[in-house]
Design an enzyme around this catalytic site. Structure first.
Site, PDB file in Angstrom:
ATOM      1  NE  ARG A 144      -2.476   0.939   3.630  1.00 22.59           N
ATOM      2  CZ  ARG A 144      -3.235   0.865   4.710  1.00 22.59           C
ATOM      3  NH1 ARG A 144      -4.538   0.690   4.607  1.00 22.59           N
ATOM      4  NH2 ARG A 144      -2.694   0.922   5.913  1.00 22.59           N
ATOM      5  CB  THR A 202      -1.874   7.318  -3.204  1.00 22.54           C
ATOM      6  OG1 THR A 202      -1.231   6.044  -3.409  1.00 22.54           O
ATOM      7  CG2 THR A 202      -0.973   8.431  -3.745  1.00 22.54           C
ATOM      8  CG  ASP A 232       1.282  -4.188   9.414  1.00 23.94           C
ATOM      9  OD1 ASP A 232       1.599  -5.364   9.137  1.00 23.94           O
ATOM     10  OD2 ASP A 232       1.295  -3.269   8.569  1.00 23.94           O
ATOM     11  CG  ASP A 246       4.826  -4.663  10.727  1.00 25.27           C
ATOM     12  OD1 ASP A 246       5.564  -5.129   9.839  1.00 25.27           O
ATOM     13  OD2 ASP A 246       4.546  -3.457  10.819  1.00 25.27           O
TER      14      ASP A 246
END
Length: 210
Positions: A105, A109, A201, A204
């Site tokens: 990602r 944006t 996340d 992670d």
């Protein structure tokens, strides 16, 4: 017509709660995600086609149900966090073929950028299950389905662990005919595109990185 199914099995919900907790270790997170992947796959594959085959039990011959061999699935993992779900699904469906889509990602944006794509050569003859733990903005999910549609498979389903309402809306805007399965729909996205309350996340926490 949009198609969203919430898998609210008690074992799934219990393990999801453990995943959410900040004190859950990397090893625990990895094991829990694998276990949930297996449980979610059980629900998603309820309507797989079967055929009847004659077998010999210790007592007699019988016509018994088996998965239709020509309908072997392809599990497509959105890298890297999708691997955590994939491992559990393969425990349940070891004959499935596997594909990978590498997407990240863009932090400014939030658009999904592809960096890797490899799927089985005969995917057009198979049912595809795309897996990714998080459906946040929905951009990665839409991009993954776009790419798989180019291969014209028999069918496509999308499985995630957590989804945000914004991501579901975005996904169904572009792919209203694709069934979407999730264990929970959370409150919202924050200003950075992360699911709230979420679990952080997933990649992670799965691999112990930041």
């Amino acid at each position: 017509m949009t198609k969203t199914t919430i898998i609210n099995h008690p074992l799934v919900q219990h393990k999801l709660t453990l995943l959410r907790q900040v004190e859950t270790t990397t090893a625990q997170f990895r094991q829990l995600l694998k276990e949930i992947g297996m449980l979610l796959a059980y629900e998603v594959t309820r309507d797989l086609p079967i055929k009847y085959q004659q077998i010999q039990t210790p007592m007699k011959l019988m016509e018994a149900p088996m998965l239709a061999a020509e309908k072997k699935m392809v599990i497509v993992s959105i890298m890297r966090a999708g691997q955590g779900l994939l491992d559990g699904i393969l425990e349940l469906i070891p004959t499935a073929r596997v594909g990978h889509i590498g997407l990240y990602r863009d932090p400014s944006t939030l658009v999904a950028v592809e960096y890797y794509f490899k799927v089985p050569h005969d995917i057009e003859q198979r049912d595809v299950l795309i897996v990714d733990p998080m459906l946040a903005t929905g951009n990665s999910a839409v991009a993954a389905v776009d790419r798989i549609k180019e291969s014209n498979p028999e069918s496509i389903r999308f499985l995630c662990l957590l989804a945000a309402p914004e991501g579901i809306e975005h996904f169904h805007k572009y792919h209203p005919e694709i069934p979407l399965y999730t264990a929970a729909i959370d409150e919202k996205l924050d200003e950075h595109g992360y699911i709230i309350p979420g679990l952080g996340d997933a990649g992670d926490r799965l691999y112990g990185t930041r």
